[in-house]
Design a protein around this motif. Structure first.
Motif, PDB file in Angstrom:
ATOM      1  N   ASN A  16     -48.937  25.139 -39.262  1.00 43.43           N
ATOM      2  CA  ASN A  16     -48.427  25.024 -37.900  1.00 43.43           C
ATOM      3  C   ASN A  16     -46.902  24.908 -37.895  1.00 43.43           C
ATOM      4  N   ASN A  49     -47.635  27.133 -25.125  1.00 42.83           N
ATOM      5  CA  ASN A  49     -48.489  26.120 -24.504  1.00 42.83           C
ATOM      6  C   ASN A  49     -49.356  25.362 -25.489  1.00 42.83           C
ATOM      7  N   SER A  50     -48.945  25.315 -26.749  1.00 40.31           N
ATOM      8  CA  SER A  50     -49.672  24.539 -27.751  1.00 40.31           C
ATOM      9  C   SER A  50     -48.658  24.004 -28.745  1.00 40.31           C
ATOM     10  N   TYR A  51     -49.102  23.039 -29.566  1.00 37.76           N
ATOM     11  CA  TYR A  51     -48.162  22.479 -30.528  1.00 37.76           C
ATOM     12  C   TYR A  51     -47.883  23.477 -31.641  1.00 37.76           C
ATOM     13  N   LYS A 434     -65.246  26.814 -23.781  1.00 38.42           N
ATOM     14  CA  LYS A 434     -64.872  26.970 -25.181  1.00 38.42           C
ATOM     15  C   LYS A 434     -66.064  26.639 -26.071  1.00 38.42           C
ATOM     16  N   GLU A 474     -61.764  19.256 -36.960  1.00 36.67           N
ATOM     17  CA  GLU A 474     -61.912  20.245 -35.901  1.00 36.67           C
ATOM     18  C   GLU A 474     -63.329  20.232 -35.332  1.00 36.67           C
TER      19      GLU A 474
END
Length: 517
Positions: A16, A49-51, A434, A474
């Protein structure tokens, strides 16, 4: 001929874009002693819109630290799909004095638009690299091929990028000749390693006359990864193309990344090989490979469907829940140890409640619940068909029904031959946006369709301790999300009757239930 290492940029797909500061410092100090011209340190990007970590945005303090630590030319990359010419001043002004080259990741379909972005970058005084992706599909991009000549005067390097890791040396030669016939801009090559062809393809590109090639430490990069820097340097040294290679410095940078590789698992495997051979996207394969319930068989089946251009390899009859028996209560059995540890007590509970339906979210513990009078449903997601075969000795017909996600299924369809006459699919999963094809989602939807008002859980133990890995974390968060959404949209109680760390489940004890019943 120049070398570019893009470990921090391409390797960020696994971390990330966060890296330990000591590792980064070691990276720069080691490369200061190695014959590499450029280091690509990350992206510059508009907000997402996410880390995403610091090497995805490369803010000024990161740029400054990198410049202080490195004696190399530094590079950042822009993703053309997310950046327009009008964004360039804001994104690149902080880079002045720190960054030498700006590369642009380009879909050939957007090549014309990318020229405008490149012109804006060039005006800011940077070298410009055109990283044109999906090299193995260029033959189908006639409009793009006719526009290559327009990079003259704009690009300093025109990169052939083997995004899918599926080209061969003859493809490299042919593509190089196509580009060279169109432009005098210096050509580069960036190879992925799905078919373990990154080294030979890179050496072929060098023989053709490219001016720059890419590599990463230990091959760290998206999906199957790239040509490893240490292999490229060692090979060029053995051929006499690099003199006086400092192997101590090389070893010093390789060792910590090798430790990371053991944790994150980059490198090729069978799914990446298949995706490379058929020029299929690595992003999706990388997601599948990291999901613990997607087996190699499931992934290969999904890739096979994609390569043939079909939605799914099999469509089933949807189970009509208006024609099956309804149940006020269900027990949902997961794959955790508690479903086996407490199997004796749970079976006693079930025997006292023969009108309670059993739903196996995972087949892992199904053998512990054989020969009960209760109706049983088996959720076949991903590799569960193969697992069910193993649990019940392959060709044995089970007592119950198999339920699969709605058609088309992301991973394709596999049903043991002995179970084809009792396999059905759900019409839909309507309580979540989701993870609709996960074990838990299919099991919860099945329970609701059966009219269940209370679902008891076992084998949903959760994970704890320092040993929890990324996949387990996760899966835990995924299940929590599903429990939360299910309770909001469905009037059903969710109760774990063995110990569980899931906050989305109420707590009770199978042993108190036995006493009460």
């Amino acid at each position: 001929m120049k070398l570019l290492d893009c470990t921090l940029r391409d390797g960020g797909y696994y971390t990330n874009w966060d890296f330990d500061p000591d590792l980064v410092q070691n990276y720069f100090e080691s490369f200061n002693k190695l014959p590499i011209e450029y280091l690509e340190i990350g992206y510059r990007s508009n907000p997402m819109n996410s880390y995403l970590g610091e090497y995805f945005y490369c803010p000024p303090h990161v740029l400054e630290k990198c410049k202080e630590s490195s004696n190399k030319k530094l590079v950042i990359i822009l993703n053309e799909k997310d950046v327009r010419a009008e964004h360039v001043p804001q994104l690149l002004t902080p880079c002045k004095g720190y960054i030498d080259m700006v590369r642009i990741a380009i879909d050939p379909k957007n090549f014309k638009r990318a020229l405008l972005l490149a012109e804006a970058v060039k005006k800011e005084g940077f070298q410009v690299g055109f990283n044109v992706m999906y090299m193995s599909n260029w033959a189908d991009e006639k409009e793009f091929l006719a526009q290559i000549k327009n990079v003259d005067g704009i690009a300093d390097y025109f990169y052939m990028v083997d995004s899918f890791g599926g080209v061969y040396p003859e493809d490299v030669r042919n593509t190089f000749n196509i580009v060279r016939d169109q432009t005098d801009v210096e050509i580069g090559f960036h190879g992925h390693n799905n078919l373990q062809m990154a080294l030979i393809n890179t050496l072929t590109a060098i023989e053709c006359g490219v001016s720059i090639v890419d590599a990463t430490v230990t091959g760290m990069g998206r999906g199957a990864g790239n040509l490893s820097t240490e292999l490229l340097l060692t090979t060029l040294n053995s051929k006499g193309l690099i003199k006086d290679l400092d192997f101590n410095a090389l070893s010093k940078v390789v060792d910590p990344f090798s430790e990371m590789q053991a944790e994150y698992g980059w490198g090729t495997n069978l799914p990446y090989m298949v995706s490379g051979a058929h020029s299929l996207p690595q992003k999706q394969v990388m997601e599948w490979v990291t999901k613990r319930y997607y087996s190699l068989n499931s992934i290969i089946r999904a890739l096979s469907n994609q390569s043939r251009g079909i939605k799914d390899n099999k469509e089933l009859k949807a189970l009509d829940f208006n024609e099956v028996e309804k149940y006020p209560e269900a027990i949902l059995i997961g794959g955790g140890p508690n479903a086996v540890v407490h199997a004796k007590g749970i079976k006693e509970f079930l025997l006292k409640n023969p009108n309670m339906v059993i739903i196996h979210a995972s087949s892992k513990n199904a053998r512990s619940y054989e020969n009960l009078p209760n109706e049983q449903y088996f959720c076949l997601v991903g590799n569960e068909g193969h697992r069910l075969e193993q649990v019940f000795n392959y060709n044995k017909k089970i007592n119950g029904k198999c339920i699969l996600p709605p058609y088309p299924r992301k991973m394709g369809t596999y049903i043991p031959s002995a179970l084809t006459d009792c396999a059905y699919e759900l019409k839909n999963v309507d309580f979540t946006d989701k993870f609709e094809d996960s074990h838990t989602a299919i099991a919860l939807q099945t329970a609701f369709e059966l009219g269940v008002e209370t679902i008891y859980f076992t084998g949903y133990d959760g994970y704890e301790g320092d040993a929890i890995d990324k996949k387990e974390q996760e899966l835990f968060l995924e299940n929590e999300y599903l429990f939360k959404n299910f309770k909001v949209k469905k009037p059903v109680s969710l109760v774990s009757i063995t110990s569980s760390l899931y906050e989305g489940l109420e707590e009770d004890s199978v042993y108190s239930k036995i006493e009460r019943k």
